[in-house]
Structure formats: C-alpha cells, structure tokens
Design a protein around this motif. Structure first.
Motif: not given
Length: 484
Positions: A362-384
């Motif tokens: 799940g999303w919390e697996s990425l907590a505390g990490l430096r995460n990269g994502l593409r702009v405009g992908v709304k679910i990633l922008e809201q959840k990561i």
C-alpha cells in the motif's frame, strides 16, 4: 520481492519509437529506416540531400510515390501543435507519408521557403508576400485567434491605444503580433510560458498571445497573486493554411481535398498526457471504438496530464483516459465531462528502486522515502507520501533514481519498461506486487452525451471479439521491431 525490469516487447538492438514524440533528432528517413542526427540549421540541407540520395537508391519505392514529406512546426506554441495534428490527419487521408521537425518560429518558415524542408504546417495568408517560394494549400485548417492578456485591474477591455501606453510583450516569431507592434517598443519572449512569466513578474503590463496557447498556460498556473484576464474584443482572427515549398506543388490538390473532407466531418478531439506506450494503445482502441459507431477521432498528446484535462474540458471533445474516480478528485476540471462506463485501459503502477527490495503493502510502504512521480497523475499526487519529486516526464525521474537522488519512482509498468530500455538503465528493479491497479475510462464532453453509451458498447464488443487485446499486442510488437 523484486524483478529486474526487462521489457517484454524489446530485445537487444531494438528500441521503442513512440509516435507523436518526434524531435529534430528523431525524424526518420523512410528509405533507409535510420534516424537523422541532431542538427542545427546549416546541417539541415546536408541531411535532406542524404535523404534524397537514399530515395534514389530505391527507385522502385520512389516510383511508387513513397516519399516522406518533412514539415516543420514551432514547438513553443500549443496552437502550432494543434495545427500539426490536423495536417498529419490530412496527409494520412491523402495517402501521403509525413514527418515533423520542431524549429524556432522564424526558422521554420525560412527552412520551408528555402526548400530545406518540404513545408511549414500552418500559417496565416499574409506570410506569402515575404516567402515567395511557399505555395498555399487552399483549404482552411483551423482559425487562429489572438488576444491581449493582463493582470492590471484598471484595464477593462482591449483598445489599440493601449499598445502605446503600456509595456507590451509577445512571443518572438508570432507574425500577427509582430505586425501589430511594428514601430512600437515591445519585450519578446521565446515561448508562451516565458511570456506569461514576464506578466506575472510585472515586467510587462499586457501580453499579446494566441488564445489556444495562452489559455492552456494560464489554466496550468495556480501561483500568480493576481488573476490573468483575457481582454475583449479579440485582437486578431484569421484562418490558418498549410504551406508547401513550390517543389511539392503537385500534391496540393490531394491535400486540399483531404482537408475539406476533414472540415465536412471533423473528428472528435481527445487529449492525453499519457506517455508511450499507454497513449498509443489508448489511441488505437479509441479510434476503433469510434469507427464502429461511424465516428472518427484524433488523440492529441499534450505532454502533461493536467494540461490534457484542462483542454478536454474546454476546447476539445474529451480526455482519452482517466481513472474512474477522477470526477470526485477533480470536480471543477471535469464538470463539463462525462465518463464512458466501459474501461479502455487497465492502469497498473509499480514501484522501482535501485536499493534493496522491500515489501509493497500500500501507499504507506513509501513513507519516509524520496519518491518520484509524473506530474498530473492525480491519484499518485494525492496518495504518495514522503519527500516527493514531481516532474513532467519519466526519463528525468529514472535518471535521478539511477544517480541515487531518489529512492523510488512510481510509474505504469509498460511506460517504465520502455523508459528503462530506452535509457539503458538495467540495474533498476521493479518491486512486486503492484502498488495500485485500476481501470481507466474515456471522458467525453457533455455536448456529446448521446455518444456515451454507444462508445461503451463498442469497447465492450471489442473485448468480446478479441480486438481490444489484439490492438495492444500489435502496438507493442510494432515498436519492439523498430531500431533506433
């Protein structure tokens, strides 16, 4: 768990070549299937001589009329990109091969007039007096509208007298703005983003801009303290025509007929910011779904998912694909859009890393990490969660990951595999299971409400007869067989 990311559709010696993302460095010479190298203006003639010689070495193909026409356009203008897409459709209807190269605004015209390229995608008719070697394809492509924009509250409407009393800016090479400002002082910008930055920074009072390009820039801007307003009335409104060098005059009648056919039965325009291969798969499926209900459509790549959503709700006919919850996530941007209730793509996002594998729960697996994502992908922008780096393209994100400037990149599996292979980054691993998986849907403007159920039925029929999966397989196979 993890797995080395090896594209299922690639093998050594091959690279994926995404349609619609061609640059100067990626114009393909049809005769010998090689890529033309990166170039500047003096080298352009040499390249085209090589292309001509290559065609002469294949007389059978030349006699068959298999010439690839090379057209230039200005990449700093969204409007010019819209014109480019319309010209591409015209060439396809006329049975002609075409490739596009981006050049600065004025160089594009000069190159077409000199015969260094075969033509310019589109201009207003007034250019003919200055470029005598260009021949008009006399069927209107699209209308160009120009307007004045300002942040100054005391300016209520446009009047030509404003040009003599305020600081004015425009994009270098925009002919109508140059003609209007002839004999007057003005600040020139290289592109529309730079132009509106001048306005936001109070370095000019008014900017002159093509409305299609300007409105897209404004709607992506949410950081200005003062609202940017478009003044009425319009300053400029003229039809745009395609121009060819006189050496290509023979194909003008074919193109005029094709453009008139498009104007009689204009295609539905869907936008997407999705990278390859997602957009190619969606485009093929959507075109087939439209064909089955006696419609035609174009899918236009905007380079940004946010930009696609803005355009879809305002001046196009829809967005090629979004997750099912997009109307809840972006109610204002999607107010004018309806969801077609049959999925067009299964979206699956994976986590990629160069470090030690870790469980993805799940999303919390990425907590505390430096995460990269593409702009405009709304679910990633809201959840990561965590320290996030949001950029327009995956190339830069995966390079940062390879340089240990990020801990993870989250990306769609097919997109990631293509990007990693293209960049030759074999030491990045994909973690399993996927972080998220959900269906994507077409959004269409409310004015086309009668097409919602027919499109849904068409997509369902494609799934039933196997063409839905076949189109995806064909696209991946086609790109995997092209060398770079």
């Amino acid at each position: 768990m993890s797995s080395r990311s090896t594209p299922s559709f690639c093998h050594p010696g091959y690279r994926y070549f995404p349609s619609g993302q061609k640059t100067v460095a990626s114009v393909r010479a049809t005769a010998n299937n090689k890529l033309l190298p990166s170039f500047n203006a003096p080298i352009l003639k040499v390249m085209l001589i090589i292309l001509t010689l290559a065609l002469q070495c294949h007389p059978r193909d030349a006699l068959a009329g298999d010439k690839t026409y090379i057209l230039s356009y200005s990449p700093v203008s969204l409007f010019h990109e819209l014109v480019r897409d319309r010209v591409k459709e015209a060439y396809q209807r006329a049975g002609l091969d075409v490739q596009f190269i981006p050049l600065p605004n004025k160089r594009s015209l000069l190159s077409a007039d000199n015969g260094d390229v075969d033509g310019d995608v589109g201009r207003i008719a007034s250019i003919e007096s200055s470029f005598p070697n260009l021949r008009r394809v006399d069927a209107k492509l699209i209308d160009l509208h120009g307007a004045a924009y300002t942040t100054r509250t005391e300016i209520r409407s446009y009047d030509k007298g404003l040009l003599d009393h305020y600081r004015i800016g425009y994009v270098l090479g925009v002919r109508w703005a140059e003609d209007l400002m002839k004999g007057r002082e003005a600040t020139k910008a290289r592109d529309y983003k730079g132009l509106f930055d001048l306005l936001k920074e109070n370095r000019v009072d008014i900017v002159l801009a093509t409305t299609a390009s300007a409105d897209a820039v404004i709607k992506q801007n949410t950081t200005s303290d003062l609202p940017i307003r478009k003044l009425a009335p319009l300053i400029f409104s003229e039809p745009i025509y395609h121009y060819l060098n006189k050496k290509n005059s023979a194909i003008i009648p074919r193109l005029e007929q094709a453009i008139r056919e498009i104007n009689r039965h204009p295609p539905l325009i869907f936008y997407t910011g999705a990278p390859s291969p997602q957009r190619d798969i969606v485009q093929a499926r959507l075109r087939e779904a439209c064909r089955r209900i006696d419609q035609t459509c174009e899918v236009r790549f905007t380079g940004s998912s946010q930009r696609a959503l803005v355009l879809a709700g305002n001046q196009g006919d829809g967005d090629a694909f979004r997750i099912g919850t997009i109307k809840t996530m972006e109610p204002k941007a999607t107010d004018n859009l309806l969801l077609v209730p049959e999925s067009i793509l299964q979206v699956q996002f994976n986590v990629y890393t160069t470090g030690a594998p870790f469980p993805v729960n799940g999303w919390e697996s990425l907590a505390g990490l430096r995460n990269g994502l593409r702009v405009g992908v709304k679910i990633l922008e809201q959840k990561i969660p965590g320290n996030r780096t949001i950029l327009p393209d995956s190339d830069r994100l995966f390079k940062m990951l390879a340089e240990n400037r990020l801990d993870t990149v989250v990306e769609h599996g097919d997109v990631a595999e293509y990007t990693l292979y293209k960049l030759r980054l074999p030491n990045i691993r994909k973690l399993v299971p996927p972080l998220a998986s959900f269906p994507g849907y077409v959004l269409i403007q409310k004015k086309h409400h009668q097409l919602v159920q027919p499109l849904a039925d068409s997509l369902a029929a494609m799934k039933a007869d196997g063409s839905f999966d076949r189109l995806k397989t064909e696209i991946l196979n086609r790109y995997s067989s092209q060398t770079w």
